[in-house]
Write a protein that holds these residues in place. Structure first.
Motif, PDB file in Angstrom:
ATOM      1  N   VAL A  15      46.144   1.044  88.261  1.00 23.41           N
ATOM      2  CA  VAL A  15      45.630   0.382  87.016  1.00 23.41           C
ATOM      3  C   VAL A  15      46.517  -0.295  86.150  1.00 23.41           C
ATOM      4  CG1 VAL A  15      43.828   0.416  85.092  1.00 23.41           C
ATOM      5  CG2 VAL A  15      43.250   1.854  87.230  1.00 23.41           C
ATOM      6  N   ILE A  16      46.460  -1.463  86.048  1.00 24.81           N
ATOM      7  CA  ILE A  16      47.481  -2.026  85.269  1.00 24.81           C
ATOM      8  C   ILE A  16      46.682  -2.735  84.118  1.00 24.81           C
ATOM      9  CG2 ILE A  16      49.350  -3.944  84.917  1.00 24.81           C
ATOM     10  CD1 ILE A  16      49.098  -4.220  88.010  1.00 24.81           C
ATOM     11  N   ILE A  17      47.183  -2.410  82.641  1.00 28.25           N
ATOM     12  CA  ILE A  17      46.559  -2.761  81.552  1.00 28.25           C
ATOM     13  C   ILE A  17      47.567  -3.716  80.903  1.00 28.25           C
ATOM     14  CG2 ILE A  17      45.649  -2.062  79.319  1.00 28.25           C
ATOM     15  CD1 ILE A  17      44.944   0.591  80.886  1.00 28.25           C
ATOM     16  N   THR A  18      47.107  -4.983  80.382  1.00 30.04           N
ATOM     17  CA  THR A  18      47.986  -5.871  79.662  1.00 30.04           C
ATOM     18  C   THR A  18      47.529  -5.977  78.231  1.00 30.04           C
ATOM     19  OG1 THR A  18      47.013  -7.726  80.229  1.00 30.04           O
ATOM     20  CG2 THR A  18      48.638  -6.856  81.810  1.00 30.04           C
ATOM     21  N   GLY A  19      48.396  -6.813  77.365  1.00 32.26           N
ATOM     22  CA  GLY A  19      47.951  -7.079  75.968  1.00 32.26           C
ATOM     23  C   GLY A  19      48.834  -6.674  74.711  1.00 32.26           C
ATOM     24  N   ARG A  20      49.016  -7.283  73.953  1.00 35.63           N
ATOM     25  CA  ARG A  20      49.794  -6.782  72.636  1.00 35.63           C
ATOM     26  C   ARG A  20      49.115  -5.670  72.307  1.00 35.63           C
ATOM     27  NH1 ARG A  20      51.910 -11.689  68.962  1.00 35.63           N
ATOM     28  NH2 ARG A  20      52.766 -12.847  70.538  1.00 35.63           N
ATOM     29  N   ASN A  21      50.081  -4.811  71.332  1.00 34.93           N
ATOM     30  CA  ASN A  21      49.502  -3.829  70.424  1.00 34.93           C
ATOM     31  C   ASN A  21      48.687  -2.689  71.186  1.00 34.93           C
ATOM     32  OD1 ASN A  21      48.809  -6.507  68.595  1.00 34.93           O
ATOM     33  ND2 ASN A  21      50.301  -4.876  67.883  1.00 34.93           N
ATOM     34  N   ALA A  22      49.464  -2.188  72.394  1.00 35.36           N
ATOM     35  CA  ALA A  22      48.679  -1.011  73.144  1.00 35.36           C
ATOM     36  C   ALA A  22      48.681   0.226  72.137  1.00 35.36           C
ATOM     37  CB  ALA A  22      49.443  -0.545  74.161  1.00 35.36           C
ATOM     38  N   LYS A  23      47.423   0.838  72.265  1.00 37.41           N
ATOM     39  CA  LYS A  23      46.965   1.920  71.405  1.00 37.41           C
ATOM     40  C   LYS A  23      47.917   3.190  71.862  1.00 37.41           C
ATOM     41  CE  LYS A  23      43.193   0.489  69.023  1.00 37.41           C
ATOM     42  NZ  LYS A  23      42.725   0.982  67.630  1.00 37.41           N
TER      43      LYS A  23
END
Length: 203
Positions: free
Chosen positions: A163-171
């Motif tokens: 599973v790949i997750i993208t985006g700024r400001n990862a929690k």
């Protein structure tokens, strides 16, 4: 030192390096589905993720893509992936960036629908890799509960699914459970010099 001596010295150095590398690789025996996070302010988070998608397709894997934000504009990656319909499932569930919709409840509903689709895709047994594009954005704005996402990835994700997750400001909670985290750092960006987003670069 002449070229022959330099070449000999280089060959010996590389021989030792290869022996050390082979020794390290021999200790790496685990194979499993990874949770991968691409975050940071720099450009390239989704681009790198789609590169992994292309690589997986090349190996014959079935891949799923859920886009949490992007959905209205036509992108180059979708045009390419549509050509691999037997291997790729794409769900473009976003309605644009939050400053475009200007409707928090609508954004929350879209995020929830996309997450339900993502969970179904990951759990289906049909996909070896699933890309959750811009999931970090909806988590940042608390449109989804990060604890729910983390719990699903820890407890319910099949062992063989990447599973790949993208985006700024990862929690932080997501970073903690991820196997691979990359932070893109912006050094320079043409947008700051008045250059608009361009086909083939941003979309």
């Amino acid at each position: 030192m002449n070229d022959t001596e330099l070449d000999s010295r280089h060959a010996e150095k590389m021989r030792k390096k290869k022996a050390a590398r082979d020794k390290i690789l021999a200790t790496k025996t685990i194979e499993k589905g990874l949770v991968i996070v691409h975050t940071g302010k720099g450009k390239g988070k989704s681009t790198a993720a789609f590169g992994m998608v292309m690589r997986a397709i090349g190996h014959g894997f079935k891949v799923g893509v859920v886009q949490f934000i992007k959905g209205r504009i036509e992108t180059g990656e979708k045009a390419v992936l549509d050509r691999f319909g037997d291997q790729v499932t794409i769900k473009r569930m976003g309605e644009g960036f939050t400053w475009e919709t200007q409707d928090r409840q609508r954004d929350i509903a879209a995020a929830r629908a996309a997450w339900e689709a993502a969970m179904a895709m990951i759990s289906s047994g049909e996909h070896r890799m699933v890309l959750l594009d811009e999931l970090n954005i909806v988590l940042r704005y608390d449109y989804l509960d990060v604890a729910e996402v983390v719990d699903f990835l820890k407890e319910k994700k099949p062992d063989d699914v990447h599973v790949i997750i993208t985006g700024r400001n990862a929690k932080d909670e997501l970073i903690e459970i991820a196997d691979l985290v990359t932070e893109m750092t912006m050094i320079k960006h043409p947008f700051r010099s008045g250059v608009k987003p361009q086909q083939g670069i941003e979309f």
